[in-house]
Design a protein around this motif. Sequence first.
Motif, PDB file in Angstrom:
ATOM      1  N   ILE A   1      37.019  18.899  15.689  1.00 45.48           N
ATOM      2  CA  ILE A   1      35.611  18.867  16.109  1.00 45.48           C
ATOM      3  C   ILE A   1      34.692  19.077  14.909  1.00 45.48           C
ATOM      4  N   ARG A   2      35.002  20.091  14.097  1.00 46.75           N
ATOM      5  CA  ARG A   2      34.187  20.362  12.908  1.00 46.75           C
ATOM      6  C   ARG A   2      34.157  19.162  11.970  1.00 46.75           C
ATOM      7  N   LEU A   3      35.324  18.535  11.794  1.00 42.43           N
ATOM      8  CA  LEU A   3      35.412  17.398  10.873  1.00 42.43           C
ATOM      9  C   LEU A   3      34.572  16.221  11.388  1.00 42.43           C
ATOM     10  N   MET A   4      34.686  15.958  12.705  1.00 41.54           N
ATOM     11  CA  MET A   4      33.935  14.821  13.256  1.00 41.54           C
ATOM     12  C   MET A   4      32.436  15.085  13.240  1.00 41.54           C
ATOM     13  N   GLN A   5      32.067  16.379  13.350  1.00 37.09           N
ATOM     14  CA  GLN A   5      30.641  16.694  13.294  1.00 37.09           C
ATOM     15  C   GLN A   5      30.082  16.565  11.878  1.00 37.09           C
ATOM     16  N   SER A   6      30.931  16.732  10.895  1.00 38.43           N
ATOM     17  CA  SER A   6      30.401  16.706   9.524  1.00 38.43           C
ATOM     18  C   SER A   6      30.601  15.352   8.843  1.00 38.43           C
ATOM     19  N   GLU A   7      31.445  14.485   9.423  1.00 36.10           N
ATOM     20  CA  GLU A   7      31.667  13.189   8.773  1.00 36.10           C
ATOM     21  C   GLU A   7      31.668  12.054   9.784  1.00 36.10           C
ATOM     22  N   LYS A   8      31.321  10.879   9.294  1.00 36.22           N
ATOM     23  CA  LYS A   8      31.377   9.673  10.128  1.00 36.22           C
ATOM     24  C   LYS A   8      32.703   8.959   9.851  1.00 36.22           C
ATOM     25  N   PRO A   9      33.204   8.163  10.823  1.00 38.91           N
ATOM     26  CA  PRO A   9      34.444   7.432  10.588  1.00 38.91           C
ATOM     27  C   PRO A   9      34.261   6.442   9.422  1.00 38.91           C
ATOM     28  N   PRO A  10      35.329   6.020   8.756  1.00 39.63           N
ATOM     29  CA  PRO A  10      36.718   6.361   9.071  1.00 39.63           C
ATOM     30  C   PRO A  10      37.099   7.770   8.614  1.00 39.63           C
ATOM     31  N   ILE A  11      37.930   8.403   9.445  1.00 40.38           N
ATOM     32  CA  ILE A  11      38.439   9.740   9.130  1.00 40.38           C
ATOM     33  C   ILE A  11      39.961   9.675   9.193  1.00 40.38           C
ATOM     34  N   ARG A  12      40.589  10.210   8.161  1.00 39.29           N
ATOM     35  CA  ARG A  12      42.053  10.271   8.180  1.00 39.29           C
ATOM     36  C   ARG A  12      42.444  11.577   7.488  1.00 39.29           C
ATOM     37  N   SER A  13      42.750  12.589   8.306  1.00 38.10           N
ATOM     38  CA  SER A  13      42.909  13.923   7.723  1.00 38.10           C
ATOM     39  C   SER A  13      43.960  14.731   8.471  1.00 38.10           C
ATOM     40  N   ILE A  14      44.615  15.626   7.756  1.00 37.76           N
ATOM     41  CA  ILE A  14      45.441  16.621   8.438  1.00 37.76           C
ATOM     42  C   ILE A  14      44.815  17.999   8.221  1.00 37.76           C
ATOM     43  N   MET A  15      45.016  18.881   9.212  1.00 38.42           N
ATOM     44  CA  MET A  15      44.322  20.165   9.223  1.00 38.42           C
ATOM     45  C   MET A  15      45.324  21.290   9.481  1.00 38.42           C
ATOM     46  N   PRO A  16      45.820  21.900   8.414  1.00 40.14           N
ATOM     47  CA  PRO A  16      46.797  22.985   8.591  1.00 40.14           C
ATOM     48  C   PRO A  16      46.080  24.324   8.802  1.00 40.14           C
ATOM     49  N   GLY A  17      46.750  25.268   9.433  1.00 41.45           N
ATOM     50  CA  GLY A  17      46.158  26.599   9.518  1.00 41.45           C
ATOM     51  C   GLY A  17      46.876  27.515  10.470  1.00 41.45           C
ATOM     52  N   ARG A  18      46.410  28.773  10.457  1.00 38.70           N
ATOM     53  CA  ARG A  18      47.009  29.805  11.297  1.00 38.70           C
ATOM     54  C   ARG A  18      46.288  29.849  12.644  1.00 38.70           C
ATOM     55  N   VAL A  19      47.060  30.025  13.699  1.00 37.97           N
ATOM     56  CA  VAL A  19      46.479  30.110  15.039  1.00 37.97           C
ATOM     57  C   VAL A  19      47.034  31.351  15.747  1.00 37.97           C
ATOM     58  N   TYR A  20      46.336  31.795  16.782  1.00 39.82           N
ATOM     59  CA  TYR A  20      46.680  33.075  17.435  1.00 39.82           C
ATOM     60  C   TYR A  20      46.842  32.908  18.941  1.00 39.82           C
ATOM     61  N   ARG A  21      47.840  33.560  19.495  1.00 40.25           N
ATOM     62  CA  ARG A  21      47.967  33.582  20.949  1.00 40.25           C
ATOM     63  C   ARG A  21      48.412  34.960  21.415  1.00 40.25           C
ATOM     64  N   ASN A  22      47.794  35.363  22.509  1.00 42.29           N
ATOM     65  CA  ASN A  22      48.059  36.696  23.042  1.00 42.29           C
ATOM     66  C   ASN A  22      49.348  36.677  23.851  1.00 42.29           C
ATOM     67  N   GLU A  23      50.470  36.606  23.115  1.00 41.26           N
ATOM     68  CA  GLU A  23      51.757  36.501  23.802  1.00 41.26           C
ATOM     69  C   GLU A  23      52.632  37.691  23.452  1.00 41.26           C
ATOM     70  N   SER A  24      53.559  38.014  24.323  1.00 40.97           N
ATOM     71  CA  SER A  24      54.477  39.095  23.992  1.00 40.97           C
ATOM     72  C   SER A  24      55.397  38.598  22.879  1.00 40.97           C
ATOM     73  N   ILE A  25      55.777  39.532  21.994  1.00 39.38           N
ATOM     74  CA  ILE A  25      56.535  39.137  20.806  1.00 39.38           C
ATOM     75  C   ILE A  25      58.034  39.148  21.103  1.00 39.38           C
ATOM     76  N   ASN A  26      58.674  38.009  20.890  1.00 39.59           N
ATOM     77  CA  ASN A  26      60.139  37.947  21.009  1.00 39.59           C
ATOM     78  C   ASN A  26      60.656  36.862  20.072  1.00 39.59           C
ATOM     79  N   SER A  27      61.900  36.466  20.234  1.00 36.47           N
ATOM     80  CA  SER A  27      62.475  35.540  19.247  1.00 36.47           C
ATOM     81  C   SER A  27      61.797  34.161  19.279  1.00 36.47           C
ATOM     82  N   ARG A  28      61.107  33.849  20.401  1.00 32.37           N
ATOM     83  CA  ARG A  28      60.507  32.520  20.482  1.00 32.37           C
ATOM     84  C   ARG A  28      58.985  32.502  20.594  1.00 32.37           C
TER      85      ARG A  28
END
Length: 338
Positions: free
Chosen positions: A175-202
């Motif tokens: 969303i941020r990328l599309m708001q700041s640039e016009k097509p053509p767009i060809r990009s990958i977006m790596p990063g850390r994400v968070y989820r409120n899950e119980s911690i186990n092997s999976r």
Amino acid sequence: MPLFQELENIRAAFLDELKKKPALSDLETLKVKLLGRKGRLNDVFKNIRLVADDNKKQFGHAINELKQEIHDKIEAELSEHSYNSQSSKSKIDLTLPEITIPKGSIHPLSQTLDEIVSIFHRLGFDVTEGPEVETEWNNFDALNIAKDHPARDMQDTFFLKNGHVLRTHTSPTQIRLMQSEKPPIRSIMPGRVYRNESINSRSYCLFHQVEGLYIDENVTFSELKATLDLFFREYYGSDVKVRFRPSYFPFTEPSSEVDVSCNLCGGKGCRVCKYTGWLETLGCGMVDPKVFQSVDYDAEKYTGYAFGMGIERMTMLKYGINDLRLFYENDHRFLEQF
Ligand code: DAH
């Protein structure tokens, strides 16, 4: 001839000192005291005027001789000292075990990310990063995730006091990328994400994703298929089989999940692939026109595809790692293997 006697006294006192095996610093002091510009021998030399003319030459000679003798003996002592200190160095015990300095290695998750980035780089994708604290709008609304969608539940999302969220996926960076640039767009977006899950092997409270986005006129699903097909061949090896399975995501239509043949059992079936021969890897699809609306793109003019994959999952599948927590514990015995 008291002055000649004086020289003898100096010599005798000097030899006495040497017998005491003076320390290095004492030797230096002795040298200055006797031979220095203001030393004893120069003092005696000043008295040469008191010596009878006939003996002057002999006296001078005697002083020089004594100087030379003292000089040579002190130098000999000094070099003895340095020899001793050298030989103590050479007393190193070569049979002792070596001191091993631990060598660092690149974290397996970073290696996977580097590899993913480099494969997509060759296909013309650049890299975009977004913040981990996101607005609810970027993380959900703009991606067509309904207000009552279960993913918004407190159980899954970390809500912050300021009304924002810890992003639950990397899709808001689209969303941020599309708001700041016009097509053509060809990009990958790596990063850390968070989820409120119980911690186990999976599952863990955080993990990493790579998002992909390609938008232009006339982008088709077959381009998405070809691109991901090539990506998996590069990442898992040319023997890998890739399968697209219909699925649903609010931000893509049509949507698909992609499975690859289990690279641990070669598709025969094992514990890791739960005896199916296939591993689920990522989600993808054609960007939903509703998403184009929220970033003011002309949905009649542009089409595009998106995909998202978990970096932990990609790494686990490649190496047969069975516990997610290993990635965060920084245990050398684990990290050294990569
Ligand atoms: N955001 C999804 C998730 O976290 C992954 C995903 C699926 C991303 C499909 C996409 C996509 O861009 O098209 O599970």
